[in-house]
Each structure stands twice: as C-alpha cells, then as structure tokens.
Design an enzyme around this catalytic site. Structure first.
Site, PDB file in Angstrom:
ATOM      1  N   SER A 156      49.250  21.511  61.306  1.00 52.94           N
ATOM      2  CA  SER A 156      48.363  20.733  62.177  1.00 52.94           C
ATOM      3  C   SER A 156      47.718  19.652  61.329  1.00 52.94           C
ATOM      4  CB  SER A 156      47.270  21.639  62.751  1.00 52.94           C
ATOM      5  OG  SER A 156      46.218  20.882  63.310  1.00 52.94           O
ATOM      6  N   TYR A 169      40.644  28.064  61.895  1.00 56.18           N
ATOM      7  CA  TYR A 169      41.895  27.379  62.254  1.00 56.18           C
ATOM      8  C   TYR A 169      42.323  26.426  61.127  1.00 56.18           C
ATOM      9  CZ  TYR A 169      45.224  24.727  65.144  1.00 56.18           C
ATOM     10  OH  TYR A 169      46.355  24.132  65.644  1.00 56.18           O
TER      11      TYR A 169
END
Ligand SMILES: NC(=O)c1ccc[n+]([C@@H]2O[C@H](COP(=O)([O-])OP(=O)(O)OC[C@H]3O[C@@H](n4cnc5c(N)ncnc54)[C@H](O)[C@@H]3O)[C@@H](O)[C@H]2O)c1
Length: 287
Positions: A156, A169
């Site tokens: 990501s 995350y």
C-alpha cells in the site's frame, strides 16, 4: 513459461473474492492464465471464478484463511498436487484497522498482522519454495529474469508514509514492502520476480469491512462512514490496479506505486521524509 501473455500460466490470487484481488484475478484470466481464486469467503471466490469463466480462461475457487499457517500449507500442497506449481502468485488478501496506536488492542494487532503480514509471508514462502525448486530442477535456465515465476505482494502507499490514524495498517504494509525487496534479492538468481504494489486509495469494500478502534477521532461508526465517503469520492477503480499488476509482472518491476497519492507518497518518502512526518500528525477528518 509464457509470462509475457500468461497463456497457459497458472496464477494464484488470495483475497480474490472482492476488490483488487477480484480485479487482478479477472485481468489475469483475460490474459490467458488459469486462476486459482482463494478467499476466506468461498462464495465470493466462486463468483470471481464464474466471471473469469465467462470472460477468460476460468479456474478454481478455494476457501483459505491466509493468516492460518497450517491452512496455507495445506492449500499450497493442494495447488501443487491438483494443478501444478503456479507461475504467478498474488498475495493480496488484506484488512484495515484504523485508530490510534494506544487504542489499538492486541486482538486487533493480531488480526491485521495475521492477514496483512503473515498471510503474505505464508504465500511468499510456500509458493516461492515451490517455484525455486522447480527452477533448480531445470538443466538450463533461460535468461528472462522472471522465467521461474513471479510473486506480487499487494502492499500500500501506507508503506511509504507514517500516519497516526492507521499505525497498525501502516506497520504491516511497510513490512510487506521490505519483505518483498529482500525476497526479490534472494530469488533473482532463481529467475523468479517479486513485486510490491503500493496503491493509494482504491474504491473497494476494505473501508466498509475495516475495524475502527474507539479513539480520539470519534466513534468507530463515524470513522467508518467518513472513510467510506472518502474512498467513494476518490473513485479509483480496482481494475486500474489490476492493469498495473499485469504490467509489473510483464516488466518485472520491483516496486509499483499506483495512483496520484501512491506516487506522491513514494516520491516524498525519498526526497522529503520530514514532510511525511508532519503529514503523519494530521488526525483522521472529523465528520
Ligand atoms: N482499497 C484500498 O484503498 C487499498 C489501498 C492500498 C492497498 N490495498 C490493499 O489491497 C488488498 C486488497 O484489498 P481491497 O481493497 O480489495 O479489499 P476488499 O475488502 O475489497 O477485499 C479483500 C478480500 O480479502 C479477503 N480476506 C480478508 N481476510 C482474509 C483472510 N484471512 N484470508 C483470505 N482472504 C481474506 C476478503 O474476504 C476480501 O474478499 C489489501 O491487501 C489491501 O490492504 C487496498
């Protein structure tokens, strides 16, 4: 192995029942690959395969929890036995946990580390070994850098930039980027390519399905609604990520930022980490 067009190739995609994983599975099937769609949600993976059959080569759906070491071992063995060693593996399954570091409980850490990091470790390790052993058994190794196969790990843009509102995350995604770089170096001699794909916001269900820990930014439900609104407004389709994944395999790219914020955070992480530290302090938007 015909990785340029994927004709006759076998591709494993985890988290293939939704969003980016589904789009990648369909793009690979359209390019000629036979797809193994794995997901914790079997009916969702079956829907992906049904679409792959109508638009592309088709494939098989499997139910697997990528965070479960024993289940992943059994899955990898089953793929090899029933099909063969895959040519392409896309470790995509992921979940979101949002909320401050101090409010994130151990159960939430376990869950996000289990799916986002351990899931990628299991997939890379088990299928990477199969690919390496297959290449080692060959008398001659053609010069093509990913002749032996290709592993794509969906990280990501969060891997490039710290953010106070998504510490768990961001941590998992930074780890996925680093493990992909290390594995790429290790597998280069076996002609196996490894790519880390780093998208910014993409319009999928990840925000809807995410976990929101109660914290300074408001109630979990409000955080979810804000996140869903932001992703809807961003309006970046998973099919565009899938195009980049296909291109990354063909070109054997190491790191692939996707979309405007993906590229911006990648560049800033290299030329101005101090600016990212300032941005990291911005709390999640208030409703
Ligand atoms: N959507 C974004 O903005 C965005 C941005 C950057 C990176 N990513 C990454 O892309 C990947 C795919 O996310 P998405 O946005 O398509 O989300 P999504 O929620 O639409 O899809 C995730 C899929 O993974 C599956 N899954 C969840 N836990 C699993 C498990 N333990 N085992 C097997 N499958 C499991 C879900 O059932 C679902 O089908 C994730 O790794 C995510 O972190 C997403």
């Amino acid at each position: 192995m015909p990785l340029a067009h994927f004709d006759g190739a076998l591709a494993v995609v985890t988290g293939a029942g939704s969003g980016i994983g589904r789009a990648v599975a369909l793009a690979l099937a359209e390019s000629g690959a036979s797809v193994i769609a794995a997901d914790i949600d079997l009916p969702a993976a079956e829907r992906t395969i049904a679409r792959a059959k109508s638009n592309g080569t088709g494939g098989t759906a499997y139910e697997v929890d990528v965070a479960d070491a024993a289940a992943m071992e059994a899955f990898a063995a089953e793929v090899k036995e029933t099909h063969r060693v895959p040519d392409i593996v896309v470790n995509n399954a992921g979940v979101a946990v949002a909320g401050s570091f101090l409010d994130t409980g151990l159960e939430d850490w376990d869950r996000v580390m289990g799916v986002n990091l351990w899931g990628v470790i299991h997939g890379s390790r088990l299928f990477g070994r199969q690919m390496r052993d297959r290449v080692n058994a060959l008398p001659n190794k053609p010069d093509k850098p990913n002749f032996g196969g290709h592993i794509v790990n969906i990280a990501s843009a969060a891997a490039f930039a710290p953010w106070r509102s998504m510490p768990a995350y961001c941590t998992t995604k930074a780890a996925v980027l680093m493990l992909s770089e290390c594995l790429r170096a290790e597998l280069a001699g076996s002609r196996i390519g490894v790519t880390a794909v780093c998208p910014g916001f993409v319009s999928t269900d990840i925000v809807k399905n995410g976990t929101y820990v109660d914290g300074e930014s408001g109630s979990p439900e409000k955080l979810r609604q804000r996140g869903q609104k932001a992703v809807r407004l961003r309006n970046y389709p998973p099919e565009k990520v899938a195009e980049r994944v296909v291109h990354a395999i063909i070109k054997n790219r190491p790191v692939v930022p996707v979309n405007f914020e993906g590229h911006l955070l990648h560049v800033l992480s290299r030329v101005s980490p101090a600016s990212l530290r300032l941005l990291a302090r911005i709390p999640a938007p208030q409703g």
